[in-house]
Motif scaffolding. Sequence first.
Motif, PDB file in Angstrom:
ATOM      1  N   PHE A   1     -15.314   3.392   3.177  1.00 28.64           N
ATOM      2  CA  PHE A   1     -16.382   4.241   3.684  1.00 28.64           C
ATOM      3  C   PHE A   1     -16.169   5.696   3.258  1.00 28.64           C
ATOM      4  CE2 PHE A   1     -17.398   0.683   6.461  1.00 28.64           C
ATOM      5  CZ  PHE A   1     -18.779   0.790   6.582  1.00 28.64           C
ATOM      6  N   LYS A   2     -14.934   6.146   3.341  1.00 24.87           N
ATOM      7  CA  LYS A   2     -14.626   7.516   2.940  1.00 24.87           C
ATOM      8  C   LYS A   2     -14.884   7.703   1.445  1.00 24.87           C
ATOM      9  CE  LYS A   2     -11.033  10.995   3.740  1.00 24.87           C
ATOM     10  NZ  LYS A   2      -9.675  11.227   4.267  1.00 24.87           N
TER      11      LYS A   2
ATOM     12  N   GLY B   1     -17.543  10.174  -0.535  1.00 26.32           N
ATOM     13  CA  GLY B   1     -16.971  11.080  -1.527  1.00 26.32           C
ATOM     14  C   GLY B   1     -17.639  10.949  -2.885  1.00 26.32           C
ATOM     15  N   PHE B   2     -17.907   9.726  -3.311  1.00 24.45           N
ATOM     16  CA  PHE B   2     -18.590   9.519  -4.584  1.00 24.45           C
ATOM     17  C   PHE B   2     -19.999  10.103  -4.559  1.00 24.45           C
ATOM     18  CE2 PHE B   2     -15.607   5.957  -5.837  1.00 24.45           C
ATOM     19  CZ  PHE B   2     -15.207   6.546  -7.022  1.00 24.45           C
ATOM     20  N   LEU B   3     -20.702   9.949  -3.435  1.00 28.75           N
ATOM     21  CA  LEU B   3     -22.048  10.509  -3.333  1.00 28.75           C
ATOM     22  C   LEU B   3     -22.002  12.039  -3.412  1.00 28.75           C
ATOM     23  CD1 LEU B   3     -23.572   8.206  -0.567  1.00 28.75           C
ATOM     24  CD2 LEU B   3     -24.091   8.187  -3.017  1.00 28.75           C
ATOM     25  N   ASP B   4     -20.979  12.638  -2.819  1.00 32.30           N
ATOM     26  CA  ASP B   4     -20.812  14.086  -2.934  1.00 32.30           C
ATOM     27  C   ASP B   4     -20.535  14.493  -4.382  1.00 32.30           C
ATOM     28  OD1 ASP B   4     -21.234  14.444  -0.236  1.00 32.30           O
ATOM     29  OD2 ASP B   4     -19.091  14.557   0.267  1.00 32.30           O
ATOM     30  N   LEU B   5     -19.710  13.703  -5.091  1.00 31.23           N
ATOM     31  CA  LEU B   5     -19.431  13.987  -6.491  1.00 31.23           C
ATOM     32  C   LEU B   5     -20.702  13.926  -7.331  1.00 31.23           C
ATOM     33  CD1 LEU B   5     -16.147  12.203  -7.680  1.00 31.23           C
ATOM     34  CD2 LEU B   5     -16.614  14.656  -7.560  1.00 31.23           C
ATOM     35  N   ALA B   6     -21.556  12.958  -7.018  1.00 30.62           N
ATOM     36  CA  ALA B   6     -22.807  12.817  -7.759  1.00 30.62           C
ATOM     37  C   ALA B   6     -23.677  14.056  -7.610  1.00 30.62           C
ATOM     38  CB  ALA B   6     -23.564  11.575  -7.296  1.00 30.62           C
ATOM     39  N   GLN B   7     -23.593  14.716  -6.466  1.00 30.12           N
ATOM     40  CA  GLN B   7     -24.318  15.964  -6.272  1.00 30.12           C
ATOM     41  C   GLN B   7     -23.634  17.117  -7.000  1.00 30.12           C
ATOM     42  OE1 GLN B   7     -27.313  16.696  -4.662  1.00 30.12           O
ATOM     43  NE2 GLN B   7     -27.473  14.463  -4.841  1.00 30.12           N
TER      44      GLN B   7
ATOM     45  N   PRO C   1       0.801  -1.224   0.000  1.00 33.40           N
ATOM     46  CA  PRO C   1       0.000   0.000   0.000  1.00 33.40           C
ATOM     47  C   PRO C   1       0.837   1.278   0.000  1.00 33.40           C
ATOM     48  CG  PRO C   1      -0.956  -1.587   1.523  1.00 33.40           C
ATOM     49  CD  PRO C   1       0.361  -2.161   1.062  1.00 33.40           C
ATOM     50  N   ASP C   2       1.994   1.257   0.680  1.00 30.19           N
ATOM     51  CA  ASP C   2       2.815   2.459   0.760  1.00 30.19           C
ATOM     52  C   ASP C   2       3.866   2.534  -0.340  1.00 30.19           C
ATOM     53  OD1 ASP C   2       4.465   0.429   1.567  1.00 30.19           O
ATOM     54  OD2 ASP C   2       5.091   1.371   3.454  1.00 30.19           O
ATOM     55  N   ARG C   3       3.640   1.784  -1.418  1.00 26.93           N
ATOM     56  CA  ARG C   3       4.609   1.787  -2.517  1.00 26.93           C
ATOM     57  C   ARG C   3       4.782   3.175  -3.125  1.00 26.93           C
ATOM     58  NH1 ARG C   3       4.266  -1.936  -8.091  1.00 26.93           N
ATOM     59  NH2 ARG C   3       6.372  -1.426  -8.820  1.00 26.93           N
ATOM     60  N   TRP C   4       3.676   3.930  -3.272  1.00 31.37           N
ATOM     61  CA  TRP C   4       3.721   5.269  -3.847  1.00 31.37           C
ATOM     62  C   TRP C   4       3.006   6.244  -2.915  1.00 31.37           C
ATOM     63  CZ3 TRP C   4       6.857   4.653  -7.750  1.00 31.37           C
ATOM     64  CH2 TRP C   4       6.760   3.539  -8.583  1.00 31.37           C
ATOM     65  N   SER C   5       3.420   7.481  -2.964  1.00 34.40           N
ATOM     66  CA  SER C   5       2.664   8.528  -2.287  1.00 34.40           C
ATOM     67  C   SER C   5       1.452   8.876  -3.145  1.00 34.40           C
ATOM     68  CB  SER C   5       3.524   9.786  -2.102  1.00 34.40           C
ATOM     69  OG  SER C   5       3.799  10.387  -3.366  1.00 34.40           O
ATOM     70  N   ALA C   6       0.472   9.570  -2.553  1.00 34.94           N
ATOM     71  CA  ALA C   6      -0.702   9.993  -3.316  1.00 34.94           C
ATOM     72  C   ALA C   6      -0.306  10.920  -4.457  1.00 34.94           C
ATOM     73  CB  ALA C   6      -1.698  10.688  -2.390  1.00 34.94           C
ATOM     74  N   GLU C   7       0.719  11.761  -4.234  1.00 35.33           N
ATOM     75  CA  GLU C   7       1.167  12.676  -5.276  1.00 35.33           C
ATOM     76  C   GLU C   7       1.756  11.921  -6.469  1.00 35.33           C
ATOM     77  OE1 GLU C   7       1.249  14.940  -1.407  1.00 35.33           O
ATOM     78  OE2 GLU C   7       1.796  12.925  -2.092  1.00 35.33           O
ATOM     79  N   THR C   8       2.573  10.908  -6.183  1.00 34.29           N
ATOM     80  CA  THR C   8       3.154  10.115  -7.267  1.00 34.29           C
ATOM     81  C   THR C   8       2.065   9.345  -8.012  1.00 34.29           C
ATOM     82  OG1 THR C   8       5.211   9.879  -6.023  1.00 34.29           O
ATOM     83  CG2 THR C   8       4.859   8.347  -7.828  1.00 34.29           C
ATOM     84  N   GLU C   9       1.117   8.789  -7.262  1.00 32.98           N
ATOM     85  CA  GLU C   9      -0.008   8.091  -7.900  1.00 32.98           C
ATOM     86  C   GLU C   9      -0.762   9.010  -8.845  1.00 32.98           C
ATOM     87  OE1 GLU C   9      -2.464   6.680  -4.786  1.00 32.98           O
ATOM     88  OE2 GLU C   9      -1.112   5.069  -4.205  1.00 32.98           O
TER      89      GLU C   9
ATOM     90  N   MET D   1     -11.306  10.909  -6.147  1.00 32.41           N
ATOM     91  CA  MET D   1     -11.561  10.269  -4.866  1.00 32.41           C
ATOM     92  C   MET D   1     -10.292   9.678  -4.259  1.00 32.41           C
ATOM     93  SD  MET D   1     -14.695  10.644  -3.940  1.00 32.41           S
ATOM     94  CE  MET D   1     -14.242  12.320  -4.445  1.00 32.41           C
ATOM     95  N   TYR D   2      -9.648   8.758  -4.953  1.00 36.32           N
ATOM     96  CA  TYR D   2      -8.536   8.014  -4.356  1.00 36.32           C
ATOM     97  C   TYR D   2      -7.353   8.910  -4.015  1.00 36.32           C
ATOM     98  CZ  TYR D   2     -10.513   3.375  -5.150  1.00 36.32           C
ATOM     99  OH  TYR D   2     -11.295   2.251  -5.100  1.00 36.32           O
ATOM    100  N   GLN D   3      -6.957   9.777  -4.947  1.00 36.30           N
ATOM    101  CA  GLN D   3      -5.809  10.638  -4.682  1.00 36.30           C
ATOM    102  C   GLN D   3      -6.228  12.029  -4.207  1.00 36.30           C
ATOM    103  OE1 GLN D   3      -5.812   8.610  -7.691  1.00 36.30           O
ATOM    104  NE2 GLN D   3      -4.784   7.192  -6.277  1.00 36.30           N
ATOM    105  N   GLY D   4      -7.386  12.505  -4.651  1.00 35.78           N
ATOM    106  CA  GLY D   4      -7.803  13.854  -4.306  1.00 35.78           C
ATOM    107  C   GLY D   4      -8.434  13.980  -2.937  1.00 35.78           C
ATOM    108  N   LEU D   5      -9.103  12.929  -2.490  1.00 39.20           N
ATOM    109  CA  LEU D   5      -9.829  12.994  -1.220  1.00 39.20           C
ATOM    110  C   LEU D   5      -9.308  11.993  -0.202  1.00 39.20           C
ATOM    111  CD1 LEU D   5     -12.268  13.856   0.567  1.00 39.20           C
ATOM    112  CD2 LEU D   5     -13.590  12.081  -0.592  1.00 39.20           C
TER     113      LEU D   5
END
Length: 215
Positions: free
Chosen positions: A173-174, A178-184, A67-75, A112-116
């Motif tokens: 869960f997060k 987040g996806f439900l917020d995007l849908a709005q 899981p920690d192979r990459w940072s969110a920024e690199t992803e 969602m995955y990298q932004g939130l």
Amino acid sequence: MTSPEDQPDRPGTFITFEGIDGSGKSTQTRLLAEHLESLGHEVILTREPGGSVGAEEIRSLVLEGDPDRWSAETELLLFTAARRDHLERTIYPALDAGKVVICDRFADSTRMYQGLSRGDLREKVDKLHRLMIGTEPDLTILIDMDPAVGLARAKGRQTAEERFEDFGQELQFKMRHGFLDLAQQFKDRFRLIDGNRSVDDVAGDIRLAVTDYLA
């Protein structure tokens, strides 16, 4: 290549599927593709990350390993590079030919995955998207379901591509909220589908939503 900000209107239709891990997107994209083909549409079924030779090579980098192979920024950079190649090699040519493109995940997953979910990077995600991608789907199907059930399904597949599932239930869960917020936020293009039902029931609602849009 045409720059993202100068992308022309294309005669095809771009449909994406989003949702948490294990929500049944892959099954439902296949069923929708089969249904539309039976109606006479030319369909391209693809996925992200992946969908082109270069993007598939990047897929193994971001979905396999610890899981920690990459940072969110690199992803974020890796996913954007894969998406750009996918657009140039697969999606744009199909849309230019008037085909229906059905894609399992697109930019909303990166939001969602990298932004939130893995850091407060949403602003950077959106800026990079505008700069290098500049394309939104015509229609997005969001399959919403219980995160605990989805994670159990995803882990039950027992593939090498479980890096994000290994972040655990809290991430799921997060992601769902987040996806439900995007849908709005993008309610004009999102269609919310209850995924806590049988495959056939979910597929039926998706067919109705897509047929209504195409009509």
